[in-house]
Design a protein around this motif. Structure first.
Motif, mmCIF file in Angstrom:
data_model
loop_
_atom_site.group_PDB
_atom_site.id
_atom_site.type_symbol
_atom_site.label_atom_id
_atom_site.label_comp_id
_atom_site.label_asym_id
_atom_site.label_seq_id
_atom_site.Cartn_x
_atom_site.Cartn_y
_atom_site.Cartn_z
ATOM 1 N N ASN A 70 0.833 -1.192 0.000
ATOM 2 C CA ASN A 70 0.000 0.000 0.000
ATOM 3 C C ASN A 70 0.871 1.246 0.000
ATOM 4 O O ASN A 70 1.944 1.268 0.623
ATOM 5 N N HIS A 71 0.406 2.252 -0.704
ATOM 6 C CA HIS A 71 1.119 3.526 -0.752
ATOM 7 C C HIS A 71 0.220 4.639 -0.219
ATOM 8 O O HIS A 71 -0.994 4.643 -0.484
ATOM 9 N N VAL A 72 0.818 5.560 0.499
ATOM 10 C CA VAL A 72 0.093 6.673 1.112
ATOM 11 C C VAL A 72 0.556 7.971 0.471
ATOM 12 O O VAL A 72 1.762 8.175 0.274
ATOM 13 N N PRO A 73 -0.380 8.876 0.124
ATOM 14 C CA PRO A 73 0.023 10.141 -0.511
ATOM 15 C C PRO A 73 0.672 11.091 0.496
ATOM 16 O O PRO A 73 0.209 11.243 1.624
ATOM 17 N N PHE A 74 1.750 11.739 0.048
ATOM 18 C CA PHE A 74 2.474 12.706 0.872
ATOM 19 C C PHE A 74 2.785 13.944 0.034
ATOM 20 O O PHE A 74 2.899 13.869 -1.192
ATOM 21 N N GLN A 75 2.933 15.055 0.724
ATOM 22 C CA GLN A 75 3.530 16.237 0.118
ATOM 23 C C GLN A 75 4.954 16.336 0.630
ATOM 24 O O GLN A 75 5.186 16.360 1.842
ATOM 25 N N LEU A 76 5.911 16.367 -0.298
ATOM 26 C CA LEU A 76 7.320 16.389 0.062
ATOM 27 C C LEU A 76 7.907 17.763 -0.168
ATOM 28 O O LEU A 76 7.595 18.430 -1.157
ATOM 29 N N LYS A 77 8.759 18.171 0.752
ATOM 30 C CA LYS A 77 9.549 19.394 0.593
ATOM 31 C C LYS A 77 11.015 18.967 0.561
ATOM 32 O O LYS A 77 11.543 18.426 1.530
ATOM 33 N N LEU A 78 11.659 19.193 -0.577
ATOM 34 C CA LEU A 78 13.035 18.732 -0.784
ATOM 35 C C LEU A 78 14.000 19.892 -0.676
ATOM 36 O O LEU A 78 13.751 20.986 -1.189
ATOM 37 N N SER A 79 15.123 19.644 -0.014
ATOM 38 C CA SER A 79 16.170 20.662 0.089
ATOM 39 C C SER A 79 17.522 19.972 0.258
ATOM 40 O O SER A 79 17.603 18.805 0.660
ATOM 41 N N PHE A 80 18.585 20.688 -0.071
ATOM 42 C CA PHE A 80 19.947 20.202 0.126
ATOM 43 C C PHE A 80 20.531 20.818 1.390
ATOM 44 O O PHE A 80 20.221 21.958 1.737
ATOM 45 N N LYS A 81 21.399 20.063 2.053
ATOM 46 C CA LYS A 81 22.021 20.538 3.285
ATOM 47 C C LYS A 81 23.493 20.121 3.303
ATOM 48 O O LYS A 81 23.815 18.948 3.054
ATOM 49 N N ASN A 82 24.356 21.076 3.592
ATOM 50 C CA ASN A 82 25.793 20.803 3.706
ATOM 51 C C ASN A 82 26.148 20.508 5.159
ATOM 52 O O ASN A 82 25.833 21.292 6.044
ATOM 53 N N ILE A 83 26.777 19.376 5.391
ATOM 54 C CA ILE A 83 27.194 18.987 6.745
ATOM 55 C C ILE A 83 28.685 18.710 6.723
ATOM 56 O O ILE A 83 29.170 17.908 5.922
ATOM 57 N N SER A 84 29.395 19.388 7.612
ATOM 58 C CA SER A 84 30.860 19.252 7.683
ATOM 59 C C SER A 84 31.249 18.381 8.868
ATOM 60 O O SER A 84 30.668 18.474 9.957
#
Length: 337
Positions: A70-84
């Motif tokens: 089963n699949h559930v609908p989602f709203q996704l917010k995508l972003s990039f993050k720099n981690i040192s």
């Protein structure tokens, strides 16, 4: 942990997910410059809708393969993050997922507040834009409903009334909020909407380019779970006669949008003819005045050949053309502050 996130995305949504990761972050919807450690230097994000696989837990045995997915609908917010860290700087994709639920809780729920969403379709009925607000009411994700024919979403019994509406839209250009009719949801049921209509007529071809509709939701479907997939049990049954009648009405609506001469197009044609006539009259008067000026200026014609008279050349239009051009440019340019 350690699995690829895209493996959990519905197979039909993987292309839109991959596209948004690349293209969506190049043209972000929001930019906030941050410089704190652990924060992204540029908070760029892109949003999309997709279905994510529901976790199949181990209840009484280890037979996970036999269980349905089963699949559930989602709203996704995508972003990039720099981690040192000690190994250097790594770039991570951050996904903020918010579940999308049906906007209805009970069967045939009557909406108390005015809720609406916009859909735009072209002259053959193909949907080319849908507002994100429509997801919770129709159960379709944007990538599912775009390229569908909107006429297939109308209830067959309402097509006769809708054909009359499209005739008015094509002839008049717009139509105020109409009486309620039914619009199909993902689960095969219908919600009731009242719609405001507008259209765009191409001024050159004088044909209808697209229709924009603003649906006001009046009543929810019998099955409030609009995300439930259509099955053989809940799929609407139509007789062969009903199918033929519905397709005939759909063909009539498409023919109306593509062949009927519209009132806005006729107005555009008249305005274009008027502008052409005015321009032709202006050029004719301008040429007559110029010829009169030449006839009434014998001194300019018999001027000595060794005399360089700039004023005569200005009077004969060598500079007036430039002056007209510069005046027209200055009248349309906007100064920058």
């Amino acid at each position: 942990i350690g699995r690829y996130f895209i493996d959990f995305v519905h197979p039909n949504d993987r292309n839109i997910f991959a596209s948004q990761v690349t293209k969506g972050l190049v043209t972000p919807k929001n930019t906030n410059q941050l410089h704190d450690e652990g924060q992204s230097q540029s908070e760029l994000y892109s949003t999309l809708f997709c279905r994510i696989r529901r976790y199949r837990g181990l209840m009484n045995d280890f037979k996970v393969k036999g269980k349905s997915v089963n699949h559930v609908p989602f709203q996704l917010k995508l972003s990039f993050k720099n981690i040192s860290d000690n190994d250097g700087t790594n770039i991570f994709l951050v996904i903020r997922a918010s579940p999308i639920c049906s906007s209805f809780e009970v069967p045939n729920e009557v909406t108390k507040n005015d809720v609406s969403f916009i859909i735009r379709h072209i002259a053959d009925g193909t949907i080319e834009y849908v507002e994100p607000e429509a997801v919770g009411y129709l159960g379709f994700l944007p990538q599912e409903i775009i390229s569908k024919n909107v006429l297939q979403l109308y209830h067959p019994e309402d097509l006769m009334y809708l054909r009359q509406i499209y005739e008015v839209i094509v002839k008049e250009g717009t139509m105020q909020r109409c009486k309620s009719y039914r619009l199909k949801t993902q689960n095969g049921e219908y919600l009731k909407v009242e719609t405001e209509w507008s259209s765009y007529i191409n001024p050159w071809s004088r044909k209808l380019e697209f229709v924009t509709v603003k649906h006001h939701v009046v009543e929810g479907p019998t099955n409030p779970d609009v995300f439930q997939m259509v099955t053989a049990n809940n799929e609407p049954k139509l007789t062969e006669e009903q199918k033929i009648k519905s397709q005939t009405l759909i063909d009539d609506i498409i023919r109306t949008m593509n062949e009927v001469l519209t009132k806005p197009a006729e107005i555009a044609k008249q305005q274009m003819s008027k502008h052409c006539q005015e321009f032709a009259s202006y050029m004719e008067n301008f040429w007559d005045d110029l010829m009169k000026t030449d006839d009434e200026s014998p001194a300019a014609i018999h001027a000595p050949e060794n005399k360089n008279n700039e004023e005569d050349s200005i009077m004969h239009g060598l500079l007036s053309s430039y002056q007209y051009f510069s005046d027209s440019v200055s009248s349309t340019d906007t100064s920058l502050s």
